[in-house]
Design a protein around this motif. Structure first.
Motif, mmCIF file in Angstrom:
data_model
loop_
_atom_site.group_PDB
_atom_site.id
_atom_site.type_symbol
_atom_site.label_atom_id
_atom_site.label_comp_id
_atom_site.label_asym_id
_atom_site.label_seq_id
_atom_site.Cartn_x
_atom_site.Cartn_y
_atom_site.Cartn_z
ATOM 1 N N THR A 205 -2.064 -1.231 -3.463
ATOM 2 C CA THR A 205 -1.343 -1.122 -4.691
ATOM 3 C C THR A 205 -1.102 -2.181 -5.248
ATOM 4 O O THR A 205 -1.157 -2.230 -6.584
ATOM 5 C CB THR A 205 -0.432 -0.190 -4.337
ATOM 6 O OG1 THR A 205 -0.486 0.784 -3.309
ATOM 7 C CG2 THR A 205 0.568 0.266 -5.358
ATOM 8 N N THR B 153 3.024 11.011 -2.847
ATOM 9 C CA THR B 153 3.405 12.097 -2.311
ATOM 10 C C THR B 153 3.185 13.275 -3.294
ATOM 11 O O THR B 153 2.987 14.562 -2.990
ATOM 12 C CB THR B 153 4.606 12.410 -1.893
ATOM 13 O OG1 THR B 153 5.549 12.409 -2.725
ATOM 14 C CG2 THR B 153 5.024 11.321 -0.703
ATOM 15 N N THR C 131 -3.363 1.004 8.482
ATOM 16 C CA THR C 131 -3.201 1.061 6.966
ATOM 17 C C THR C 131 -3.702 -0.495 6.471
ATOM 18 O O THR C 131 -4.477 -0.604 5.630
ATOM 19 C CB THR C 131 -1.985 1.457 6.449
ATOM 20 O OG1 THR C 131 -1.790 3.003 6.932
ATOM 21 C CG2 THR C 131 -2.242 1.430 4.746
ATOM 22 N N ALA D 177 3.650 2.561 2.902
ATOM 23 C CA ALA D 177 2.587 2.053 4.518
ATOM 24 C C ALA D 177 2.767 0.522 4.623
ATOM 25 O O ALA D 177 2.902 0.337 5.789
ATOM 26 C CB ALA D 177 1.430 2.603 4.298
ATOM 27 N N TYR E 167 -9.030 0.956 1.774
ATOM 28 C CA TYR E 167 -8.000 1.413 0.734
ATOM 29 C C TYR E 167 -7.730 0.543 -0.297
ATOM 30 O O TYR E 167 -7.580 -0.856 0.134
ATOM 31 C CB TYR E 167 -6.892 1.832 1.644
ATOM 32 C CG TYR E 167 -6.721 2.580 2.693
ATOM 33 C CD1 TYR E 167 -7.698 3.925 2.501
ATOM 34 C CD2 TYR E 167 -6.031 2.741 3.830
ATOM 35 C CE1 TYR E 167 -7.572 4.821 3.669
ATOM 36 C CE2 TYR E 167 -5.909 3.582 4.853
ATOM 37 C CZ TYR E 167 -6.644 4.622 4.765
ATOM 38 O OH TYR E 167 -6.669 5.443 5.621
ATOM 39 N N GLN F 57 0.905 -0.941 0.088
ATOM 40 C CA GLN F 57 0.108 0.162 0.186
ATOM 41 C C GLN F 57 0.789 1.296 0.100
ATOM 42 O O GLN F 57 1.409 1.584 1.043
ATOM 43 C CB GLN F 57 -0.995 0.051 1.111
ATOM 44 C CG GLN F 57 -1.714 1.078 1.174
ATOM 45 C CD GLN F 57 -2.879 1.439 0.026
ATOM 46 O OE1 GLN F 57 -2.449 1.927 -0.936
ATOM 47 N NE2 GLN F 57 -3.892 0.421 0.045
ATOM 48 N N TYR F 58 1.083 1.990 -1.001
ATOM 49 C CA TYR F 58 2.030 3.228 -1.411
ATOM 50 C C TYR F 58 0.921 4.101 -1.563
ATOM 51 O O TYR F 58 0.156 4.210 -2.531
ATOM 52 C CB TYR F 58 2.762 2.937 -2.644
ATOM 53 C CG TYR F 58 3.825 1.797 -2.357
ATOM 54 C CD1 TYR F 58 4.117 1.258 -1.124
ATOM 55 C CD2 TYR F 58 4.646 1.338 -3.636
ATOM 56 C CE1 TYR F 58 4.953 0.203 -1.206
ATOM 57 C CE2 TYR F 58 5.818 0.467 -3.225
ATOM 58 C CZ TYR F 58 5.831 -0.096 -2.244
ATOM 59 O OH TYR F 58 6.798 -1.116 -2.041
ATOM 60 N N PHE F 59 1.354 5.464 -0.847
ATOM 61 C CA PHE F 59 0.325 6.418 -1.048
ATOM 62 C C PHE F 59 1.437 7.640 -1.837
ATOM 63 O O PHE F 59 2.504 7.941 -1.333
ATOM 64 C CB PHE F 59 -0.051 7.224 0.141
ATOM 65 C CG PHE F 59 -1.090 6.152 0.810
ATOM 66 C CD1 PHE F 59 -2.443 6.191 0.663
ATOM 67 C CD2 PHE F 59 -0.650 5.412 2.085
ATOM 68 C CE1 PHE F 59 -3.177 5.209 1.129
ATOM 69 C CE2 PHE F 59 -1.420 4.724 2.711
ATOM 70 C CZ PHE F 59 -2.764 4.675 2.240
ATOM 71 N N TYR G 23 6.706 7.969 -2.968
ATOM 72 C CA TYR G 23 5.714 7.305 -2.430
ATOM 73 C C TYR G 23 5.626 7.094 -0.889
ATOM 74 O O TYR G 23 7.070 6.831 -0.403
ATOM 75 C CB TYR G 23 5.387 6.076 -3.022
ATOM 76 C CG TYR G 23 4.788 6.095 -4.706
ATOM 77 C CD1 TYR G 23 3.609 6.193 -5.218
ATOM 78 C CD2 TYR G 23 5.776 6.124 -5.372
ATOM 79 C CE1 TYR G 23 3.274 6.547 -6.156
ATOM 80 C CE2 TYR G 23 5.491 6.129 -6.736
ATOM 81 C CZ TYR G 23 4.097 6.333 -7.132
ATOM 82 O OH TYR G 23 3.813 6.145 -8.342
ATOM 83 N N THR H 44 -6.741 -1.617 4.564
ATOM 84 C CA THR H 44 -6.483 -2.516 3.275
ATOM 85 C C THR H 44 -7.157 -3.649 3.124
ATOM 86 O O THR H 44 -7.784 -3.870 2.097
ATOM 87 C CB THR H 44 -4.922 -2.544 2.891
ATOM 88 O OG1 THR H 44 -4.496 -1.013 2.959
ATOM 89 C CG2 THR H 44 -4.812 -2.903 1.542
#
Length: 392
Positions: free
Chosen positions: A132, A17, A120, A94, A129, A13-15, A91, A124
């Motif tokens: 990814t 930036t 997270t 998380a 969420y 799980q990458y968010f 990224y 997920t």
């Protein structure tokens, strides 16, 4: 062996930036520093090479495991880390490839420092969420690519108890409306009739709330009572799996024990499976069957609770367990406390190799270069460390 209820494979799980990183200046500074240190420490070796060729030679030797001075090793490690992200989109990592299986009727605890990705992961798994990468299986069914509409029937079987009992409840709704909202949404009841109200009161009673509270608003309750409302809301649809996201962290110790005992009683009565997220290792040990330890988005150790507490193998787990207060004065005096130096690294630009090596008291050069494999070292006991079990 009970049936596997929920399983994740390689969840990432990458968010994003929204930024890109340009490391040209930093890379030039680091390369010049590395060459200068090398020439000072090893003046007779390769004096005829140009700076660029000398840097490549040093990096090649570094990757092969040649031992340099601590200063040069640190410079080369930083150079490699920064060169890997030059010009790339950044990224927040998380969750970084987590494998996990939860069986029917069991509780899996999840511990780690703030910001390591525990909440997270829980969200997920519930697809609040979108992951990814990786796969999520529920009751043997791959739900990874399920749309919101397709997930709706599964929402009855997968619920969450949120961390903050104060912000998790709508202040404009009564307790009855909060608990009963999902019942109407999922068509369990068609309207707020007598059967609907009696069912809500039954759920409230199960969670230790009195009938007369059904018409009250959240601000009229204490923290412990609010958390009971949150539990009642999660339980109303009779789910099979509940994520308890720091469900007792905001409560007094006496209230914590009441909520923990309530969760255990409900588990016995309804056969629930929990993913119990917490900072409190004593609470996790009391309620969990198996426990996972997370650090900077990675699972570093996973085992049944007895094995984890009696024989921790990862240095980070050992440090966490050493911080548990002892009520026995003699044990407290003899207990070795492991103090980790420094802060958690950035989860945007993560360290090379093992992410824990920047704070690990037993880290070697291999820890800075190679990512440790998450492997089974004993039956049911998994750890990601090059030197698992080593004395600190």
């Amino acid at each position: 062996m009970p049936k596997v209820l929920l399983e994740t494979k390689g969840i990432k799980q990458y968010f994003p930036t929204g930024k890109r990183r340009n490391e040209k200046k930093n890379l030039k500074r680091l390369s010049e520093k590395a060459v200068k240190i090398y020439k000072n420490d090893y003046p007779t070796e390769n004096p005829q090479l140009k700076e660029k060729d000398l840097l490549n030679l040093i990096l090649e030797q570094f990757k092969e495991g040649k031992k340099f001075s601590d200063e040069l090793n640190a410079t080369l490690t930083e150079y490699e880390a920064r060169s890997n992200v030059h010009g790339e989109r950044l990224y927040v990592r998380a969750n970084d490839g987590i494998d996990l299986a939860i069986f029917e009727g069991e509780t899996v605890g999840l511990v780690g420092e703030s910001g390591c990705g525990k909440s997270t992961l829980g969200r997920t798994i519930l697809k609040l969420y979108e992951p990814t990468e990786g796969e999520i299986f529920f009751n043997g069914e791959d739900i990874t690519k399920y749309s919101s509409n397709k997930m709706m029937p599964l929402r009855r079987e997968m619920q969450i108890i949120f961390q903050d009992p104060y912000s998790a409840l709508n202040p404009r709704m009564t307790v009855g409306e909060i608990i009963g909202e999902a019942l109407l949404e999922h068509g369990v009841f068609k309207s707020r009739n007598d059967d609907f109200e009696n069912y809500v009161k039954e759920i409230m009673k199960t969670c230790g709330l009195e009938d007369y509270m059904i018409y009250r608003y959240p601000h009229e309750f204490s923290g412990g009572q609010r958390q009971r409302i949150g539990i009642a809301r999660a339980l109303a649809l009779k789910p099979k799996f509940i994520v308890c996201d720091e469900a007792v962290s905001a409560l007094d110790v006496s209230i914590q024990s009441q909520i923990i005992n309530l969760l255990k009683d409900l588990q016995k009565e309804f056969g629930l499976a929990y993913l119990f997220i917490s900072h409190d290792l004593s609470v996790v040990k009391h309620i969990s069957d198996r426990i996972g330890v997370m650090y900077l988005g990675d699972m570093v150790e996973f085992s049944d609770k007895d094995s984890l507490y009696e024989n921790p193998l990862h240095p980070y787990t050992k440090a966490l367990l050493s911080a548990i207060p002892e009520t026995d004065l003699q044990k407290s005096r003899s207990k070795k406390k492991i103090i980790l130096e420094g802060d958690i690294p950035s989860n945007v630009i993560v360290p090379t190799g093992c992410k824990f090596h920047t704070r690990c008291p037993i880290a070697k050069n291999i820890c800075k270069r190679d990512i440790p494999e998450f492997r089974e070292v004993e039956k049911g006991h998994f750890v990601a460390c090059h030197f698992s079990g080593a004395e600190i």
